[in-house]
Enzyme design. Structure first.
Site, PDB file in Angstrom:
ATOM      1  N   LYS A   1     -26.204  50.596  24.588  1.00 30.15           N
ATOM      2  CA  LYS A   1     -27.420  49.585  25.268  1.00 30.15           C
ATOM      3  C   LYS A   1     -28.524  50.354  26.038  1.00 30.15           C
ATOM      4  CE  LYS A   1     -28.231  45.841  28.540  1.00 30.15           C
ATOM      5  NZ  LYS A   1     -27.657  45.007  29.369  1.00 30.15           N
TER       6      LYS A   1
ATOM      7  N   GLU B   1     -20.928  60.065  26.970  1.00 30.61           N
ATOM      8  CA  GLU B   1     -20.076  60.128  25.629  1.00 30.61           C
ATOM      9  C   GLU B   1     -20.533  59.723  24.670  1.00 30.61           C
ATOM     10  OE1 GLU B   1     -19.588  58.215  28.348  1.00 30.61           O
ATOM     11  OE2 GLU B   1     -17.396  58.203  29.129  1.00 30.61           O
TER      12      GLU B   1
ATOM     13  N   GLY C   1     -23.483  44.692  28.436  1.00 34.65           N
ATOM     14  CA  GLY C   1     -22.635  45.355  27.465  1.00 34.65           C
ATOM     15  C   GLY C   1     -21.372  44.600  26.885  1.00 34.65           C
ATOM     16  N   ARG C   2     -20.784  44.020  27.726  1.00 30.35           N
ATOM     17  CA  ARG C   2     -19.470  43.542  27.322  1.00 30.35           C
ATOM     18  C   ARG C   2     -19.650  42.055  26.578  1.00 30.35           C
ATOM     19  NH1 ARG C   2     -19.874  44.644  32.666  1.00 30.35           N
ATOM     20  NH2 ARG C   2     -19.854  42.925  34.308  1.00 30.35           N
TER      21      ARG C   2
ATOM     22  N   GLU D   1     -13.981  44.654  34.608  1.00 34.08           N
ATOM     23  CA  GLU D   1     -15.449  44.920  34.882  1.00 34.08           C
ATOM     24  C   GLU D   1     -16.165  43.839  35.217  1.00 34.08           C
ATOM     25  OE1 GLU D   1     -18.577  46.890  31.940  1.00 34.08           O
ATOM     26  OE2 GLU D   1     -17.315  48.626  32.457  1.00 34.08           O
TER      27      GLU D   1
ATOM     28  N   HIS E   1       9.779  45.235  22.918  1.00 34.08           N
ATOM     29  CA  HIS E   1      10.657  46.202  22.904  1.00 34.08           C
ATOM     30  C   HIS E   1      10.114  47.355  24.032  1.00 34.08           C
ATOM     31  CE1 HIS E   1      13.072  44.900  19.628  1.00 34.08           C
ATOM     32  NE2 HIS E   1      12.067  44.464  19.337  1.00 34.08           N
TER      33      HIS E   1
ATOM     34  N   LYS F   1     -19.406  58.767  37.455  1.00 34.74           N
ATOM     35  CA  LYS F   1     -20.132  59.200  36.382  1.00 34.74           C
ATOM     36  C   LYS F   1     -21.258  60.181  36.997  1.00 34.74           C
ATOM     37  CE  LYS F   1     -21.410  55.146  33.464  1.00 34.74           C
ATOM     38  NZ  LYS F   1     -22.387  54.139  32.999  1.00 34.74           N
TER      39      LYS F   1
HETATM   40  O1  F6P Z   1     -18.560  51.437  31.810  1.00 32.94           O
HETATM   41  C1  F6P Z   1     -19.914  51.125  32.065  1.00 32.94           C
HETATM   42  C2  F6P Z   1     -20.748  50.769  30.987  1.00 32.94           C
HETATM   43  O2  F6P Z   1     -22.134  50.618  31.538  1.00 32.94           O
HETATM   44  C3  F6P Z   1     -20.329  49.356  30.291  1.00 32.94           C
HETATM   45  O3  F6P Z   1     -20.790  48.254  30.909  1.00 32.94           O
HETATM   46  C4  F6P Z   1     -20.791  49.541  29.013  1.00 32.94           C
HETATM   47  O4  F6P Z   1     -20.470  48.419  28.083  1.00 32.94           O
HETATM   48  C5  F6P Z   1     -20.606  50.949  28.602  1.00 32.94           C
HETATM   49  O5  F6P Z   1     -20.914  51.612  29.736  1.00 32.94           O
HETATM   50  C6  F6P Z   1     -21.615  51.524  27.648  1.00 32.94           C
HETATM   51  O6  F6P Z   1     -22.892  51.424  27.769  1.00 32.94           O
HETATM   52  P1  F6P Z   1     -23.966  51.791  26.984  1.00 32.94           P
HETATM   53  O7  F6P Z   1     -23.814  50.619  25.879  1.00 32.94           O
HETATM   54  O8  F6P Z   1     -25.393  51.615  27.789  1.00 32.94           O
HETATM   55  O9  F6P Z   1     -23.882  53.015  26.272  1.00 32.94           O
END
Ligand code: F6P
Length: 545
Positions: A198, A204, A255-256, A341, A372, A510
């Site tokens: 987003k 990452e 995002g979620r 979250e 199990h 972060k």
């Molecule tokens: O974990 C924090 C967060 O901001 C989430 O809310 C989001 O879904 C995720 O990181 C990924 O963010 P992005 O879509 O901006 O890479």
């Protein structure tokens, strides 16, 4: 909308505390069934694509009436309307929360036209890519959190509907092992990368995208522009990264809550445009149910209220989700982000510290595997943990298996369902020491005092569970199920008076990572706390190996 009443400011809150002490704490589900032959019928609720059996919970009419009164005092209906109509209810970020608009009819929402245009463009692209003539056999989706969990969970759940010539891969972790394990299976000319972020700033995702591009070029891939696309609300950053084909979306999609947007591109590639529309239709049906059904029969409302009852009055700290369908094995991970979250907050909308608990820990594993592993603790541990079973009536394998294999798979499905029912039955019924004393226990030590053994072999019972039943795990049913969870999280968040749509709690780690990273080159520990310094030295000291 003026700020709604916080749950503890309502007189019903104190009434519920008294009710819990006088009644709720002693409530016995077994007795409730003995007193009411109709309990299953009265406590089972139909919602689109779902039957929910709440009857094995520690709840009765008196409790529910109080919880409903609390919901009304907290302005739940007005809060719900504010979300659907696009008021900026995400106050700390000044944003509307309009994921429901992503599945609403175009004419029903102020953003309908742009949503429809974005959806059509994405679906056309997905259908072209999934056509075997595109030459693409592998799609690698790179994203994390909300830009990963929804699509990864949904593609896994809908595997029987995935085009047989396609393999979908999801890479999220900054750990290069995640990416490399996928890359080693691929050839550049038949691979499509989707970079999903987003913000397009997530460490990452950018790291994995850069590494994937390096692999692509190193392995002789040509036409980066065709083989890398982005799904993002930061189109400029994606362009700067060198990606020319971008599917954009809006800041009012959290995002979620984003799998319904272009973040769902891998789902659309996997199952095709028509089935993606069915996923949206299932969610839309649940939206309508949530928005229009009276609170007393409204499934996300009932489950959200039960969550508040258990968390704030019974004091249960976690909820376990046990999907009895292998396709839903990532659902617990998806729900962890959705719920924890969203509702893992300790201040109200105005920033005042809360005097009551919010999000429980949500965790789980597909049945029967969980049985199990940790079910021992659910049955006999010291904590009471409400369990949510998810059963699917009819299996669907895609290719219709025939003959003996078919019979065997059908038999396995009956075993699966029997296990599911047996677990909720066992949690509720328990086993008294007298019962245990009267049973043979061939594996027990013959020298053990039978009374001691009976105490080990008894179960307290009266442990609550909910069972959700889907007819079949179709795109439509999955859409309804996920939307139900979204709204349920909204309900408890609304009563708790928190902002369920921000996530400041992920920021500190972060930022500290960004300041630690440059120190790694020179093992610069100056000014660090002793633990972090000691660990950094140890991690970077090659003499240990
Ligand atoms: O974990 C924090 C967060 O901001 C989430 O809310 C989001 O879904 C995720 O990181 C990924 O963010 P992005 O879509 O901006 O890479």
């Amino acid at each position: 909308m003026s700020l709604p009443l916080r749950c503890d400011a309502s007189p019903v809150w104190a009434a519920l505390q008294t009710h819990y002490r006088n009644h709720g704490a002693q409530f016995d589900v077994r007795q409730a069934f003995a007193n009411d032959e109709q309990r299953f019928a009265r406590w089972s609720f139909k919602a689109p694509e779902l039957l929910a059996d709440l009857s094995k919970n520690r709840i009765d009419d008196a409790t529910l009436e109080l919880l409903l009164a609390l919901a009304r005092d907290c302005g739940l209906e007005a809060q719900r309307e504010a979300m659907f109509t696009g008021e900026p209810i995400n106050l700390t970020e000044g944003r509307a929360v309009l994921h429901t608009a992503l599945r609403a009819p175009a004419q029903a929402s102020p953003v309908g036209a742009e949503v429809a245009a974005s959806l059509q463009r994405m679906l056309a692209y997905a259908d072209a890519l999934r056509d075997p003539s595109s030459g693409i056999t592998d799609v690698v989706h790179i994203g994390i959190g909300g830009s990963d969990l929804g699509p990864a969970m949904a593609v896994q759940a809908l595997q029987p509907f995935v085009a047989p010539h396609l393999r979908l891969h999801f890479v999220s972790n900054v750990d290069g092992h995640d990416l490399f394990a996928v890359l080693r299976q691929l050839r550049p000319h038949s691979t499509q990368f989707v970079i999903a972020s987003k913000t397009f700033t997530t460490q990452e995702t950018l790291a994995n995208a850069l590494a994937a591009r390096a692999w692509f070029v190193q392995r002789g891939g040509s036409d980066v522009a065709r083989h890398f696309v982005a799904t993002t609300s930061n189109v400029a950053a994606a362009a700067e990264f060198g990606i020319s084909t971008t599917f954009g979306f809006w800041d009012w999609v959290g995002g979620r809550y984003s799998l319904w947007s272009v973040i769902g591109l891998p789902i659309a590639i996997a199952i095709g445009a028509q089935r993606f529309e069915e996923l949206l239709a299932g969610a839309r049906a649940m939206d309508e149910h949530f928005r229009r059904t009276p609170l007393r029969h409204n499934l996300p409302v009932l489950l959200g209220l039960l969550d508040v009852w258990y968390r704030n009055f019974h004091g249960y700290t976690s909820r376990s989700v046990a999907p009895y369908h292998q396709g839903l094995r990532r659902l617990p991970a998806y729900l962890q982000q959705l719920e924890m979250e969203s509702n893992g907050k300790r201040v109200d909308r105005e920033g005042h510290e809360l005097s009551y608990a919010t999000s429980p820990v949500v965790w789980g594993e597909a049945g029967t595997n969980g049985q199990h592993a940790y079910f021992q603790m659910l049955h006999q541990g010291t904590d009471v943990i409400p369990v949510e079973f998810i059963a699917v009536r009819q299996p669907y394998y895609g290719d219709a298996p025939q003959g003996e294999l078919r019979q065997r798979l059908d038999d396995q499905h009956r075993k699966l369902l029997a296990n599911c029912l047996a677990q909720s039955q066992a949690l509720m019924q328990g086993k008294s020491t007298a019962q245990a004393r009267g049973e043979a226990a061939p594996t027990a030590s013959p020298t053990l005092d039978p009374d001691v053994l009976a105490r080990h072999r008894s179960f307290p019972g009266n442990r609550p569970s909910t069972t959700l039943v889907l007819d079949q795990l179709t795109p439509r049913a999955l859409g309804a199920l996920i939307a139900m969870y979204e709204h349920r999280v909204f309900v408890s968040g609304a009563l708790w008076g928190i902002n369920s749509f921000d996530q400041w709690g992920v920021e500190l780690g972060k930022a500290l990572c960004n300041s630690l990273l440059p120190r790694f080159g020179s093992v610069d520990v100056a000014g660090l706390d002793a633990s972090t310094a000691g660990l950094m030295r140890y991690l970077l000291d090659s003499s240990h190996s």
